[in-house]
Design an enzyme around this catalytic site. Structure first.
Site, mmCIF file in Angstrom:
data_model
loop_
_atom_site.group_PDB
_atom_site.id
_atom_site.type_symbol
_atom_site.label_atom_id
_atom_site.label_comp_id
_atom_site.label_asym_id
_atom_site.label_seq_id
_atom_site.Cartn_x
_atom_site.Cartn_y
_atom_site.Cartn_z
ATOM 1 N N GLU A 41 9.191 0.836 11.063
ATOM 2 C CA GLU A 41 10.288 1.769 10.784
ATOM 3 C C GLU A 41 9.682 3.156 10.855
ATOM 4 O O GLU A 41 8.990 3.593 9.941
ATOM 5 C CB GLU A 41 10.866 1.518 9.381
ATOM 6 C CG GLU A 41 11.427 0.130 9.182
ATOM 7 C CD GLU A 41 12.768 -0.078 9.861
ATOM 8 O OE1 GLU A 41 13.230 0.816 10.594
ATOM 9 O OE2 GLU A 41 13.345 -1.155 9.659
ATOM 10 N N LYS A 55 0.863 -1.189 0.000
ATOM 11 C CA LYS A 55 0.000 0.000 0.000
ATOM 12 C C LYS A 55 0.898 1.237 0.000
ATOM 13 O O LYS A 55 1.366 1.686 1.045
ATOM 14 C CB LYS A 55 -0.890 -0.033 1.256
ATOM 15 C CG LYS A 55 -2.221 0.644 1.122
ATOM 16 C CD LYS A 55 -2.168 2.127 0.851
ATOM 17 C CE LYS A 55 -1.758 2.950 2.030
ATOM 18 N NZ LYS A 55 -1.504 4.360 1.678
ATOM 19 N N GLU A 103 10.214 15.414 15.023
ATOM 20 C CA GLU A 103 10.687 15.256 13.653
ATOM 21 C C GLU A 103 10.020 16.307 12.768
ATOM 22 O O GLU A 103 8.800 16.314 12.609
ATOM 23 C CB GLU A 103 10.326 13.846 13.167
ATOM 24 C CG GLU A 103 10.928 13.529 11.834
ATOM 25 C CD GLU A 103 10.571 12.120 11.395
ATOM 26 O OE1 GLU A 103 9.407 11.733 11.560
ATOM 27 O OE2 GLU A 103 11.463 11.430 10.892
ATOM 28 N N CYS A 137 13.822 9.711 6.903
ATOM 29 C CA CYS A 137 13.661 9.327 8.308
ATOM 30 C C CYS A 137 14.979 9.449 9.054
ATOM 31 O O CYS A 137 15.019 9.820 10.212
ATOM 32 C CB CYS A 137 13.126 7.912 8.394
ATOM 33 S SG CYS A 137 14.057 6.754 7.389
#
Ligand code: NAD
Length: 485
Positions: free
Chosen positions: A253, A178, A387, A287
Site C-alpha cells: 500500500e 514494525k 506525493e 496516502c
C-alpha cells in the site's frame, strides 16, 4: 494505562512480554506540535526482530488450530479493551502524530471496528466445493501463510496497523509488526492491550525500530511467510525486492496523488467543504489525501475562491487541543513540504492560500505548515506529479471530460479519485475509466469504511486491504481433489 503527561518509557512487545531491546537502544519520540520529547521507545535491532519472528513461529500452529469462532472471540475481546481505553489511546495517538483529537478518536473507533468486523467474519470465511466428473469433487481450503510481517507508517499507526494485522490474525497467522519510529506509541500499547485481552503470547509481536535496521531485517527475514507494507514508494520497492529473494508474497500500500474532478454542474458548496477536509485531514499526510483538483475551466476561478476562503479559516494548533489541523510529523517533513511549495513557485505557480510555515501561539517548536492552495499548476510539474504528503492542494484546469480524465490519470499513482457533477452518466463513465482503486462520486473518503476494499493500481501498490477481500490476502488456497468412485 495512564495518559502520557511526562516522558514515557515504552518497550518492545515480544512473546507476550514487554522488554527493552537486547542491545539497550532507545530513541526519543517527539511531540510534533512542540518538538519536546514525549517518550523513550525501545529501538529493536535485528536480534530483537529474530526473537519476535521466533515467538510468532512458535505461537502460530496452536493459534491456527483454534476454531475460527474461537479466534473471532479473541478479536472481540481485544475490541472491548480498545473501547474501554479509547480515551487514552486517542490522546496518545493525537500527541504522537499531532493529529486533532477528534481524528484520533475516529481512528480508535475504527480500530475497535476492525476487531469487531473480522471477529464477526472469522467463522464465515469459507472455501468452495467444485463438482468434477462422476462422483469426484474438489474442495478448497483457505490456509494461513504462517507468520506475517507488517511494516507500517507513522500517519495512522493504529488504524493502518490494525487494517493489516486483524484480518491476518483472523485467518490464523501470527504477526510481527514494525511500526515507524516517528509514531510507535499507540500500536505498542495495542500490543499490550491484546495480551491483556487474552491473545496468546507470541501471536502479536510489536517491534518499533528504524526502517533501515529493523524494517529491512524483517523484510528480508527467512522466517516470514507474507509481508504487508504500507509506506512510501521507494521503501516499497526495497521491501518487494527483499521479498522477491524469498519468493514471498507481499501486499504493498504505497502513496497517491489522488485527483478530484470538479465540473461546472457540481454542488460547489458541498465540494468545497468535502475537498477541504480531504486535504487537511491529518495535515495532508494521508496516502489517499485529495491532493489534486482538476477543475472544468468555467468553474475554476469560483472554486479556487471558495477553497481559498475555506483554507484561510482552518485553525492550526496542538492536536490534543482539537484544532482543524495539527502539525506535520517532523521538521524534516515540514522542510520537504515547504521545498515543494518553493519549487512550485519557482516553476511559475501562484498561491491562492497559505504557502508558508506557521507558528500557532505558544508552539514555536512545532512543525506547522499552513494549508496551501497552489494555482496555475501544469500537469507535468513536480508538485502535480509527486506525493507531497503535506497540506498542499494543487488546482489544474481542464476543458472537457476527456482532458480532465487525461490529467487525472496522468501520474504514476492510482489510489483514490473523486468526480463532482450532477450528471450521473458522466460520473459513471468517468468512474469506470479513472485509474484508481477507489472512486467517490460527489463525496470523498480517505479509504472509506472498513467493509470497502482499499488499495492501489499502478505505483500506488497492489493487493486489497479491508472488507472481506483482505481475508484472501492473508491466506493461500489449497485445492483437494476427491475421487469417491
Ligand atoms: P516510509 O516508507 O519511509 O516508512 C514506512 C515504514 O517503512 C516505516 O515503518 C519505516 O520505518 C519502514 N522502513 C523504512 N525504510 C525501510 C527499509 N529499508 N526496509 C524496510 N522498512 C523500512 O513511509 P513513511 O514516510 O513512514 O509514510 C509515508 C508514505 O507512506 C507516503 O508515501 C504515503 O503515501 C504512504 N502511505 C500509504 C498508505 C496506503 O495505504 N497506501 C497509507 C499510509 C501511508
Amino acid at each position: 494505562m495512564t495518559l502520557i503527561q511526562t516522558v514515557d518509557i515504552v518497550d518492545l512487545v515480544i512473546d507476550g512480554a514487554a522488554r527493552p531491546a537486547r542491545g539497550g537502544a532507545r530513541a526519543a519520540v517527539l511531540d510534533p506540535a512542540t518538538g519536546a520529547t514525549l517518550a523513550e521507545v525501545a529501538a529493536a535491532g535485528p536480534e530483537d526482530v529474530d526473537d519476535a519472528v521466533a515467538a510468532a513461529r512458535a505461537a502460530q500452529p496452536a493459534w491456527s488450530r483454534l476454531s475460527p469462532r474461537q479466534r473471532g472471540q479473541h478479536l472481540f475481546a481485544v475490541a472491548a479493551l480498545v473501547r474501554r481505553h479509547a480515551d487514552d489511546l486517542a490522546h496518545t495517538e493525537s500527541l504522537d502524530t499531532g493529529k486533532p483529537l477528534a481524528q484520533a478518536r475516529a481512528d480508535v473507533e475504527v480500530t475497535a471496528e476492525y476487531f469487531e468486523f473480522y471477529g464477526g467474519y472469522a467463522d464465515k470465511f469459507y472455501g468452495e466445493t467444485m463438482p468434477l466428473a462422476g462422483d469426484s469433487f474438489a474442495l478448497t481450503f483457505r490456509e494461513p501463510h504462517g507468520v506475517t510481517g507488517h511494516i507500517i507508517p507513522w500517519n495512522y499507526p493504529l488504524q493502518i496497523g490494525c487494517r493489516t494485522i486483524v484480518p491476518s490474525l483472523m485467518v490464523g497467522n501470527a504477526c510481527v509488526v514494525k511500526p515507524a519510529m516517528e509514531a510507535p506509541l499507540s500500536i505498542t500499547r495495542l500490543g499490550l492491550l491484546a495480551l491483556e485481552a487474552g491473545l496468546p503470547p507470541g501471536v502479536l509481536n510489536v517491534v518499533p525500530g528504524s526502517g533501515s535496521l529493523a524494517g529491512a531485517h524483517l523484510a528480508d527475514h527467512p522466517g516470514i511467510d507474507h509481508l504487508s507494507f504500507t509506506g512510501g514508494l521507494e521503501t516499497g520497492v526495497l521491501v518487494m525486492s527483499a521479498a522477491a529473494r524469498h519468493v514471498r508474497p507481499v501486499t504493498l500500500e504505497l502513496g497517491g496523488k489522488s485527483p478530484s474532478l470538479v465540473f461546472a454542474d457540481a454542488d460547489l458548496d458541498r465540494a468545497t467543504a468535502v475537498l477541504t477536509k480531504a486535504l487537511i485531514q491529518n495535515a495532508g499526510q494521508t496516502c489517499s489525501a485529495g491532493s489534486r483538483i482538476v477543475a472544468e475551466r468555467s468553474v475554476h476561478d469560483e472554486l479556487v475562491d471558495r477553497l481559498a476562503k475555506a483554507f484561510e479559516e482552518v485553525t492550526l494548533g496542538r492536536g490534543v487541543d482539537d484544532p482543524d489541523m495539527g502539525p506535520v510529523i517532523s521538521a524534516a517533513q515540514r522542510d520537504r513540504v515547504l521545498g515543494y511549495i518553493d519549487g512550485a513557485l519557482a516553476a511559475g505557480c501562484g498561491v491562492a492560500a497559505g504557502g508558508s510555515a506557521a507558528e500557532p501561539a505558544g508552539l514555536a517548536g512545532g512543525y506547522f505548515v499552513r494549508p496551501t492552495l497552489l494555482v496555475d499548476v501544469a500537469p507535468d510539474m513536480a508538485v502535480a506529479q509527486e506525493e507531497v504528503f503535506g497540506p498542499v492542494l494543487t488546482v489544474l484546469r481542464a476543458d472537457d471530460d476527456e482532458s480532465a480524465l487525461a490529467i487525472a490519470n496522468g501520474t504514476p499513482f492510482g489510489l483514490v479519485a473523486s468526480v463532482w457533477t450532477s450528471d450521473l452518466d458522466r460520473a459513471m463513465h468517468l468512474a469506470r475509466r479513472l485509474e484508481a482503486g477507489q472512486v467517490y462520486l460527489n463525496s470523498y473518503g480517505a479509504a472509506g469504511g472498513i467493509g470497502l476494499p482499499f488499495g492501489g493500481v499502478k505505483k500506488s501498490g497492489f493487493g486489497r486491504e479491508k472488507g472481506v477481500e483482505a481475508a484472501s490476502e492473508y491466506t493461500q488456497t489449497k485445492t483437494v481433489v476427491v475421487n469417491v468412485g
